[in-house]
Design an enzyme around this catalytic site. Structure first.
Site, mmCIF file in Angstrom:
data_model
loop_
_atom_site.group_PDB
_atom_site.id
_atom_site.type_symbol
_atom_site.label_atom_id
_atom_site.label_comp_id
_atom_site.label_asym_id
_atom_site.label_seq_id
_atom_site.Cartn_x
_atom_site.Cartn_y
_atom_site.Cartn_z
ATOM 1 N N TYR A 109 0.854 -1.196 0.000
ATOM 2 C CA TYR A 109 0.000 0.000 0.000
ATOM 3 C C TYR A 109 0.884 1.238 0.000
ATOM 4 O O TYR A 109 2.009 1.215 0.503
ATOM 5 C CB TYR A 109 -0.969 -0.039 1.184
ATOM 6 C CG TYR A 109 -2.122 -0.977 0.892
ATOM 7 C CD1 TYR A 109 -3.333 -0.497 0.418
ATOM 8 C CD2 TYR A 109 -1.955 -2.350 0.995
ATOM 9 C CE1 TYR A 109 -4.365 -1.364 0.090
ATOM 10 C CE2 TYR A 109 -2.988 -3.224 0.661
ATOM 11 C CZ TYR A 109 -4.186 -2.716 0.213
ATOM 12 O OH TYR A 109 -5.195 -3.568 -0.134
ATOM 13 N N ASP A 123 0.671 -12.489 0.425
ATOM 14 C CA ASP A 123 -0.502 -13.287 0.786
ATOM 15 C C ASP A 123 -0.289 -14.791 0.781
ATOM 16 O O ASP A 123 -0.974 -15.503 1.509
ATOM 17 C CB ASP A 123 -1.672 -12.936 -0.141
ATOM 18 C CG ASP A 123 -2.215 -11.546 0.141
ATOM 19 O OD1 ASP A 123 -2.155 -11.118 1.308
ATOM 20 O OD2 ASP A 123 -2.710 -10.886 -0.792
ATOM 21 N N TYR A 211 -9.741 -8.724 0.228
ATOM 22 C CA TYR A 211 -9.600 -8.837 -1.221
ATOM 23 C C TYR A 211 -9.910 -10.240 -1.712
ATOM 24 O O TYR A 211 -9.708 -11.217 -0.999
ATOM 25 C CB TYR A 211 -8.148 -8.518 -1.618
ATOM 26 C CG TYR A 211 -8.070 -7.359 -2.557
ATOM 27 C CD1 TYR A 211 -7.877 -6.077 -2.088
ATOM 28 C CD2 TYR A 211 -8.223 -7.548 -3.923
ATOM 29 C CE1 TYR A 211 -7.823 -5.006 -2.952
ATOM 30 C CE2 TYR A 211 -8.167 -6.481 -4.792
ATOM 31 C CZ TYR A 211 -7.971 -5.212 -4.311
ATOM 32 O OH TYR A 211 -7.926 -4.171 -5.169
ATOM 33 N N HIS A 270 -0.640 -4.762 -6.874
ATOM 34 C CA HIS A 270 -0.776 -6.206 -6.684
ATOM 35 C C HIS A 270 0.234 -6.879 -7.591
ATOM 36 O O HIS A 270 0.262 -6.605 -8.788
ATOM 37 C CB HIS A 270 -2.149 -6.717 -7.134
ATOM 38 C CG HIS A 270 -3.307 -6.109 -6.420
ATOM 39 N ND1 HIS A 270 -3.895 -6.692 -5.330
ATOM 40 C CD2 HIS A 270 -4.010 -4.984 -6.655
ATOM 41 C CE1 HIS A 270 -4.903 -5.948 -4.919
ATOM 42 N NE2 HIS A 270 -5.001 -4.900 -5.708
ATOM 43 N N HIS A 430 -3.068 -0.073 -8.697
ATOM 44 C CA HIS A 430 -4.490 0.126 -8.418
ATOM 45 C C HIS A 430 -4.728 1.472 -7.753
ATOM 46 O O HIS A 430 -4.440 1.641 -6.569
ATOM 47 C CB HIS A 430 -5.012 -1.016 -7.540
ATOM 48 C CG HIS A 430 -6.495 -1.042 -7.431
ATOM 49 N ND1 HIS A 430 -7.191 -2.069 -6.835
ATOM 50 C CD2 HIS A 430 -7.434 -0.152 -7.852
ATOM 51 C CE1 HIS A 430 -8.480 -1.803 -6.885
ATOM 52 N NE2 HIS A 430 -8.658 -0.641 -7.483
HETATM 53 CU CU LIG Z 1 -6.384 -3.463 -5.673
#
Ligand SMILES: [Cu+2]
Length: 480
Positions: A109, A123, A211, A270, A430
């Site tokens: 982020y 993840d 997500y 991502h 994003h």
């Molecule tokens: Cu995203």
């Protein structure tokens, strides 16, 4: 946590109201539908003779000219291995890929302030991409003709449990064309030949907290494998005192987009890095960068001044295969078997066809980027090593980047005519927008593994066209 003491309390969000929940319930039952809105009629595909694939021993999938082993995995999600395709000339099954899976994800982020700077998730290694894969919803996650596979995992205390409907396998006919040609009327030949494109899809969907990632492995009868990742689910948001952009002072950085009253969607990336142990017609392969270079014609030689030439460079060591994409200095990326050639002498191969090419722009010495250093290049090639499977390292928690793909690749080992692993990273930047709230319509991108001089000619030349008598005629109920 070790000393069981409160060391510090940080509250940088004083005076920020809790956003209202209005219009955030995403369940169908909660929607108020405008009567002017038109929706599509129910749609499905019919297979009057049943599916064309079988699943043997619960894991071995055989479909059309393909066969591969399919396994749910707690960390990788889905593992596809021993993928082989039948050669239409010799009839033999030929190796394409020994093993392929999602090795790691990296989701940094872009808000460096106190409550957010550490939000740089990996993840697969941190949460288990497969552990977060929830049961698929029949008719909506996968079509009616889908076959479902369960995952069997171990809980934290070792107790086995079943994650039902974790993976689905189905044939897809999306109305696309496999190949076609019409002869011009001028020839008087009246030839029009078209073949429909039917593919086989393996799908899982992981809900990693807020997500959702949808991962598809799609097999085509022409030998192509498309690996697609879709992003959906709920944005990670933060509170703000603003309810309109006109309240935001010009120089203030929101680190994102105001999505709704008092809600900011923070900018993020991502990256999904795939491990692809290619075995093109055998385990020893080479990686070839086919550089597409502008050539100038000598004055007076041709009416043309320039043209393109394909220049093949075989990667000798790992550093030759650390690839960053360049739009104006493009290349194709082939994995070939240098010992095996076609009838006319080309090395048999598969190429990786890139897409989803967002690259990380963080500084290489930024702590999260050191941990996510496997995203420093879009393609890497390493010699097979059983301890090098997880691009961010085997143990990701609290890693400082000492065991990543980037570290392994710096050893610069020989990779020519060896059992090699290709690594490809799909990337997305994003910048959230209002349509992403409260649930994001799926955004997807994919890359392909495509045969290149692998077959002697078009491998689907001999597949039959559709004919009326083989297809059911479904009438609307009113006219039945
Ligand atoms: Cu995203």
């Amino acid at each position: 946590m070790d000393s069981k003491e409160v060391v510090e309390i940080s509250d940088k969000g004083k005076g920020i109201p809790i956003p209202k929940a209005a219009n955030t319930d995403y369940r169908y039952s909660a929607q108020k539908i405008n009567p002017e809105m038109m929706f599509v009629n129910p749609i499905s595909i019919e297979q009057p003779k049943g599916p064309s694939f079988t699943v043997e021993d619960e894991h071995l999938v055989k479909w059309a000219n393909w066969e591969f082993h399919l396994k749910p995995d707690p960390r990788a999600g889905v593992i596809v291995s021993r993928a082989k395709v039948r050669d239409p000339d010799s009839g033999e099954m030929r190796n394409v890929m020994y093993k392929g899976f999602t090795s790691e994800l990296f989701v940094p982020y872009m808000d460096p302030t106190d409550a957010w700077y550490f939000k740089t998730y990996m993840d697969a290694g941190e949460y288990g991409f497969g552990l977060q894969a929830m049961p698929l919803d029949p008719l909506n996650d996968c079509p009616r003709n889908a076959y479902y596979m369960d995952g069997v995992f171990a809980a934290g205390d070792g107790t086995p449990y079943v994650r039902s409907h974790m993976v689905c396998v189905f044939e897809r006919y999306a109305g696309d064309i496999g190949w076609r040609h019409s002869e011009s009327p001028i020839t008087g030949m009246e030839i029009r030949e078209v073949r429909p494109k039917v593919t086989l899809v393996v799908r899982m969907a992981a809900s990693v907290a807020n997500y959702d990632y949808i991962v598809d492995w799609e097999f085509q009868t022409d030998g192509l494998i498309r690996i697609k990742v879709g992003l959906s689910g709920i944005l990670m948001v933060k509170g703000t005192s603003y309810v309109n952009t006109n309240q935001v002072p010009g120089q203030q950085n929101l680190y994102g987009t105001l999505l709704s009253e008092n809600v900011i969607g923070v900018i993020h990336d991502h990256y999904i890095t795939f491990y692809l142990d290619m075995d093109v017609d055998g385990s020893d392969n080479s990686f070839v960068e086919v550089n597409i270079k502008k050539q100038k014609t000598p004055p007076g030689e041709s009416p043309r001044r320039s043209y393109l030439k394909a220049i093949r460079n075989v990667a000798k060591t790992e550093k030759d295969a650390q690839i960053q994409f360049k739009l104006y200095d493009p290349s194709e990326f082939h994995v070939v078997n240098p010992m095996k050639r076609t009838r006319v002498g080309n090395p048999v191969g598969y190429k990786v066809v890139p897409a989803g090419t967002a690259a990380s722009l963080l500084d290489h010495d930024d702590p999260p980027q050191k941990r996510g250093a496997f995203t420093n290049n879009q393609i890497w090639v390493t010699p097979y090593n059983r301890s090098e499977q997880w691009a961010g390292g085997l143990f990701v928690y609290q890693s400082q980047g000492e065991d990543t793909l980037a570290v392994w690749s710096e050893r610069d080992r020989p990779i020519e005519n060896k059992d090699i692993v290709l690594w490809y990273t799909l990337g997305f930047h994003h910048v959230p927008c209002q349509e992403d709230f409260p649930i994001m319509p799926t955004v997807s991108s994919s890359f392909d593994l495509k045969p290149v001089n692998f077959f002697e000619s078009n491998p689907i030349l001999r597949i039959p066209p559709n004919v009326e008598k083989d297809l059911p005629v479904c009438k609307p109920a009113a006219s039945a």
